[in-house]
Motif scaffolding. Structure first.
Motif, PDB file in Angstrom:
ATOM      1  N   SER A 156       0.830  -1.210   0.000  1.00 30.01           N
ATOM      2  CA  SER A 156       0.000   0.000   0.000  1.00 30.01           C
ATOM      3  C   SER A 156       0.862   1.256   0.000  1.00 30.01           C
ATOM      4  CB  SER A 156      -0.912   0.008   1.226  1.00 30.01           C
ATOM      5  OG  SER A 156      -1.868  -1.026   1.157  1.00 30.01           O
ATOM      6  N   ALA A 157       1.932   1.250   0.795  1.00 28.96           N
ATOM      7  CA  ALA A 157       2.809   2.418   0.868  1.00 28.96           C
ATOM      8  C   ALA A 157       3.472   2.681  -0.474  1.00 28.96           C
ATOM      9  CB  ALA A 157       3.871   2.209   1.947  1.00 28.96           C
ATOM     10  N   ALA A 158       3.909   1.614  -1.150  1.00 30.79           N
ATOM     11  CA  ALA A 158       4.531   1.793  -2.462  1.00 30.79           C
ATOM     12  C   ALA A 158       3.539   2.391  -3.455  1.00 30.79           C
ATOM     13  CB  ALA A 158       5.060   0.455  -2.975  1.00 30.79           C
ATOM     14  N   ALA A 159       2.302   1.914  -3.427  1.00 26.76           N
ATOM     15  CA  ALA A 159       1.288   2.457  -4.332  1.00 26.76           C
ATOM     16  C   ALA A 159       0.939   3.893  -3.979  1.00 26.76           C
ATOM     17  CB  ALA A 159       0.036   1.576  -4.285  1.00 26.76           C
ATOM     18  N   VAL A 168       8.638   9.369   0.281  1.00 25.36           N
ATOM     19  CA  VAL A 168       8.623   9.876   1.652  1.00 25.36           C
ATOM     20  C   VAL A 168       7.193   9.966   2.178  1.00 25.36           C
ATOM     21  CG1 VAL A 168       9.204  11.845   3.122  1.00 25.36           C
ATOM     22  CG2 VAL A 168      10.765  11.138   1.293  1.00 25.36           C
ATOM     23  N   VAL A 169       6.257  10.390   1.314  1.00 22.67           N
ATOM     24  CA  VAL A 169       4.874  10.548   1.757  1.00 22.67           C
ATOM     25  C   VAL A 169       4.299   9.214   2.204  1.00 22.67           C
ATOM     26  CG1 VAL A 169       2.558  11.258   1.093  1.00 22.67           C
ATOM     27  CG2 VAL A 169       4.537  12.545   0.275  1.00 22.67           C
ATOM     28  N   GLY A 170       4.493   8.176   1.400  1.00 27.72           N
ATOM     29  CA  GLY A 170       3.983   6.863   1.770  1.00 27.72           C
ATOM     30  C   GLY A 170       4.582   6.353   3.057  1.00 27.72           C
ATOM     31  N   ALA A 171       5.894   6.553   3.220  1.00 27.25           N
ATOM     32  CA  ALA A 171       6.555   6.087   4.433  1.00 27.25           C
ATOM     33  C   ALA A 171       6.054   6.827   5.664  1.00 27.25           C
ATOM     34  CB  ALA A 171       8.067   6.251   4.283  1.00 27.25           C
ATOM     35  N   VAL A 172       5.928   8.140   5.570  1.00 29.90           N
ATOM     36  CA  VAL A 172       5.455   8.923   6.718  1.00 29.90           C
ATOM     37  C   VAL A 172       4.016   8.550   7.068  1.00 29.90           C
ATOM     38  CG1 VAL A 172       4.897  11.252   7.507  1.00 29.90           C
ATOM     39  CG2 VAL A 172       7.026  10.836   6.290  1.00 29.90           C
ATOM     40  N   ALA A 190       9.730  -2.542  12.429  1.00 28.23           N
ATOM     41  CA  ALA A 190       9.398  -3.729  11.647  1.00 28.23           C
ATOM     42  C   ALA A 190       8.351  -3.449  10.591  1.00 28.23           C
ATOM     43  CB  ALA A 190       8.901  -4.842  12.580  1.00 28.23           C
ATOM     44  N   VAL A 191       7.556  -2.386  10.783  1.00 28.15           N
ATOM     45  CA  VAL A 191       6.556  -1.997   9.794  1.00 28.15           C
ATOM     46  C   VAL A 191       7.129  -0.992   8.806  1.00 28.15           C
ATOM     47  CG1 VAL A 191       4.300  -0.934   9.436  1.00 28.15           C
ATOM     48  CG2 VAL A 191       4.662  -2.457  11.382  1.00 28.15           C
ATOM     49  N   ILE A 192       7.835   0.012   9.318  1.00 31.20           N
ATOM     50  CA  ILE A 192       8.226   1.121   8.464  1.00 31.20           C
ATOM     51  C   ILE A 192       9.371   0.778   7.525  1.00 31.20           C
ATOM     52  CG2 ILE A 192       9.782   2.084  10.203  1.00 31.20           C
ATOM     53  CD1 ILE A 192       7.734   3.913   7.492  1.00 31.20           C
ATOM     54  N   LEU A 193      10.335  -0.040   7.961  1.00 30.60           N
ATOM     55  CA  LEU A 193      11.472  -0.325   7.081  1.00 30.60           C
ATOM     56  C   LEU A 193      11.053  -1.084   5.823  1.00 30.60           C
ATOM     57  CD1 LEU A 193      14.335  -1.128   9.627  1.00 30.60           C
ATOM     58  CD2 LEU A 193      13.986   0.936   8.257  1.00 30.60           C
TER      59      LEU A 193
END
Length: 434
Positions: A156-159, A168-172, A190-193
């Motif tokens: 989801s973050a990559a999309a 950066v937006v997806g990661a934050v 473990a989630v964010i990396l």
């Protein structure tokens, strides 16, 4: 999040798997956005030109949105997953079964390019999560449920990074969503990396695809605008009451959307058709009243935002008021009856309100625009840090100078929504409960 974590597995291998997921997810996101862009251009530019029309006439949204309502209504009523979650409920991260993807695709590709006033971010989140789970299926027997959830979030973050133009937006967004959910420390890492790895690799692939194919995809960006070297004191002072006003505006829109969603739950198909027709009527009324294109009220607003920022003087006060009111109504109805993401139209409403507020004594057009977008985003998402990063990224070259105004607006918008308006709303709901 469960107490277990993918740290129980070889960490390097898990991160590599997450990073590799960024490649196919970005491919799928690029394809989705390219198809969405081409369909939107076909309906709102190519077909009117082919028919010899000077842009979409006032009646143009009526037939297209009627079709959109039927198709979205079918997906909501008849397909697994109901075409995705109800937009007024916000954005969510988590597991999405592959069986839900056809309904999500039909609802988004039938609704968004035909004029539904929602954005593509929610379908992209669902597609990224579902694709990640499908791709890791060969490892399912060895992946514990927490690990599968982390990989779904990474997808989801990559999309999400694709549509906002930055990993950066997806990661934050993931950091803030998981932190608010009570995840901290090593479990947060473990989630964010994995999410950051998938977003970074995906962004590289996405950028390369754009250069290689020459296909256009729309993202939430602004053109280079004449940004002041720094905000003045009146800019900051005006942002305080203006941020409150924008948060109240967005809250009113969402309250209408919530009421519409409650009524639509029992009969989703006719509700979707009626909702789409209401959007079309709002767009037609705007065109008749202002003499401008009905396209400005339909769609997510991401294509209108650059034009609004580049030449705010092109809109008179009457046209801006009509845009805020009629697009606000169309947005509220779309939130409750149709399918898509809630962020983009809120950003556009905040920007339009900012252009209106720029007539206040001493309030600059760019600071007002930035403040409107910041307050509207923070009132829509319960994530103030993500809202700040998103608006700063959208501002582009003016980000550093306008960051203080954005931060003030985000804080004011968030506090107004979360600590002033929400408690009162929850108290009224509790009083009505049996």
């Amino acid at each position: 999040m469960p107490d277990e974590s993918p740290e129980q597995r070889p960490w390097a291998r898990f991160l590599a798997l997450a990073a590799l997921l960024g490649v196919p997810v970005s491919l799928a996101a690029f394809l989705f956005l390219a198809v969405l862009h081409e369909l939107t251009h076909l309906v709102w530019a190519t077909l009117p030109e082919t028919l010899g029309l000077d842009g979409p006439p006032w009646w143009w949204p009526l037939p297209w949105l009627a079709v959109a309502g039927v198709l979205v209504g079918f997906a909501v009523r008849s397909l697994p997953g109901h075409g995705g979650h109800v937009p007024v409920e916000g954005l969510s991260l988590g597991l999405v079964p592959a069986s839900h993807v056809p309904g999500v695709l039909l609802a988004s590709l039938a609704g968004l390019p035909l004029g539904v006033v929602l954005g593509p971010e929610a379908p992209l989140l669902a597609i990224g999560a579902a694709l990640a789970l499908v791709l890791v299926r060969p490892w399912d027997a060895r992946l514990e449920d927490p690990a599968r959830r982390v990989l779904a979030v990474a997808g989801s973050a990559a999309a999400l990074s694709v549509i906002f133009g930055s990993p950066v937006v997806g990661a934050v967004f993931v950091v803030e969503a998981t932190a608010i959910a009570g995840v901290a420390g090593a479990r947060l890492a473990a989630v964010i990396l994995p999410s950051l790895a998938a977003s970074g690799v995906g962004a590289l692939v996405f950028t390369g695809l754009g250069s290689w194919t020459g296909l256009e995809v729309a993202s939430l960006t602004l053109p280079d605008i004449d940004v002041p070297a720094r905000p003045d004191l009146p800019d900051v002072l005006w942002t305080l009451p203006f941020g409150v006003a924008v948060a109240v505006l967005v809250r009113v829109v969402h309250r209408v959307g919530e009421a519409v969603a409650r009524r639509a739950a029992a009969r989703p198909f006719p509700a979707a058709v009626l909702g789409a027709v209401v959007v079309a009527v709002c767009a037609a009324a705007y065109a008749l009243v202002t003499g401008r294109s009905p396209e400005e009220v339909t769609l997510s607003g991401q294509a209108l935002l650059p034009a609004l920022a580049a030449d705010p003087a092109a809109w008179g006060v009457g046209a801006l008021v009509a845009l805020v009111v009629l697009k606000g109504v169309a947005y509220a109805v779309s939130l409750g009856t149709l399918r898509g993401g809630p962020i983009f139209p809120a950003v556009l409403l905040g920007a339009a309100a900012g252009v209106l507020a720029a007539d206040l004594p001493g309030y600059g057009a760019v600071p007002a625009l930035a403040a409107g977008m910041g307050a509207a985003t923070a009132a829509t998402l319960p994530f103030p840090v993500s809202s700040t990063v998103l608006v700063v990224m959208v501002l582009g070259s003016g980000a550093t100078a306008m960051a203080p105004v954005v931060i003030v607006a985000v804080v004011v918008g968030y506090v107004t929504e979360q600590y002033l308006l929400r408690p009162r709303r929850e108290a009224r709901a509790a009083a009505r409960a049996p």
